[in-house]
Design a protein around this motif. Structure first.
Motif, short mmCIF file in Angstrom:
data_model
loop_
_atom_site.label_atom_id
_atom_site.label_comp_id
_atom_site.label_asym_id
_atom_site.label_seq_id
_atom_site.Cartn_x
_atom_site.Cartn_y
_atom_site.Cartn_z
N SER A 60 0.81 -1.22 0.00
CA SER A 60 0.00 0.00 0.00
C SER A 60 0.84 1.27 0.00
O SER A 60 0.33 2.36 -0.25
N ARG A 61 2.13 1.13 0.27
CA ARG A 61 3.01 2.30 0.22
C ARG A 61 3.28 2.76 -1.22
O ARG A 61 3.70 3.89 -1.44
N GLU A 62 3.03 1.85 -2.17
CA GLU A 62 3.22 2.20 -3.57
C GLU A 62 2.12 3.17 -4.01
O GLU A 62 0.95 2.95 -3.72
N GLN A 63 2.50 4.22 -4.70
CA GLN A 63 1.53 5.25 -5.06
C GLN A 63 0.50 4.77 -6.07
O GLN A 63 -0.61 5.33 -6.13
N ASP A 64 0.84 3.73 -6.85
CA ASP A 64 -0.07 3.29 -7.90
C ASP A 64 -0.78 1.97 -7.58
O ASP A 64 -1.45 1.40 -8.43
N ILE A 65 -0.61 1.47 -6.34
CA ILE A 65 -1.24 0.20 -5.97
C ILE A 65 -2.03 0.36 -4.67
O ILE A 65 -1.54 0.94 -3.70
N GLU A 66 -3.23 -0.18 -4.67
CA GLU A 66 -4.09 -0.12 -3.48
C GLU A 66 -4.57 -1.52 -3.14
O GLU A 66 -5.05 -2.25 -4.01
N VAL A 67 -4.43 -1.92 -1.88
CA VAL A 67 -4.97 -3.20 -1.42
C VAL A 67 -6.44 -2.96 -1.09
O VAL A 67 -6.78 -2.38 -0.05
N ALA A 68 -7.32 -3.39 -1.99
CA ALA A 68 -8.75 -3.11 -1.85
C ALA A 68 -9.47 -4.11 -0.97
O ALA A 68 -10.51 -3.81 -0.38
N SER A 69 -8.95 -5.36 -0.92
CA SER A 69 -9.59 -6.38 -0.09
C SER A 69 -8.56 -7.41 0.33
O SER A 69 -7.57 -7.65 -0.36
#
Length: 203
Positions: A22-31
């Motif tokens: 989640s620290r990556e600006q272009d990646i989100e852990v959604a679930s």
């Protein structure tokens, strides 16, 4: 933004992975899920994500790979990146051919993050450490002889008209073949389709 679903049995590792990714600006852990069965039961959430990063448990390797294939069927827009250990090829389920990529449990985090990005863009990932797994899981070549001809022609970045002239077929036939190739490779454009087909040895 690349949205991912994370499946990892260990709560400790799942939390750590989620925090790092989640620290990556272009990646989100959604679930997040502890098991694939939970992800399947919450398919609506998985369908809203781009990549499913799934840790395959060695204790139940066969069933988990089959479940990953099932997850791909019910959430076709979510590419599956399986994190696996070295296993005997005979234990692999044919359903795992739906998995977009294979990486080893020994993969360094920067490499895993890079693989997530590549899978999100339609590439098929096969780490050297998981070659035996990937080879056993690779789906049979679904391309027709005509589609292979067209694919070989567009590899050189020929236009639709140039391919049609080269193969002596109609422009519409080329366009239909390209659309079919893109669908069969699970990609969104011809260049990504070429990469997937080459990686799988279809051309």
């Amino acid at each position: 933004m690349i949205r991912i679903s994370l499946v990892e049995p260990s709560k400790l590792w799942r939390t750590a992975l989620s925090m790092v990714i989640s620290r990556e600006q272009d990646i989100e852990v959604a679930s997040e899920f502890a098991h694939i069965s939970e992800a399947i039961g919450r398919a609506a959430r998985v369908q809203k994500t781009d990549v499913g990063v799934i840790s395959i448990d060695m204790k139940n390797e066969h069933n988990n790979l089959a479940a990953a294939g099932k997850l791909k069927k019910i959430a076709p827009s979510c590419h599956i990146l399986a994190v696996v250990s070295e296993v005997m090829a005979g234990s692999i389920s044919p359903a795992s051919g739906y998995i977009q990529g294979f990486v080893s449990h020994e993969t360094e985090l920067p490499s895993l993050i890079a693989c997530i990005r590549r899978v999100a863009h339609g590439e098929r990932i096969i780490e050297p450490a998981s070659l035996a797994v990937a080879a056993a899981c690779a789906p049979a070549n679904p391309l027709t002889p005509r589609e292979r001809q067209v694919l070989l022609a567009i590899i050189n970045e020929n236009t639709t008209r140039e391919v049609a002239t080269q193969l002596r077929i109609a422009d519409g036939t080329v366009r239909n073949a390209v659309s079919s190739i893109i669908e069969k490779t699970g990609t969104s454009n011809r260049m990504a389709a070429i990469r997937v087909a080459q990686t799988r040895g279809w051309v």
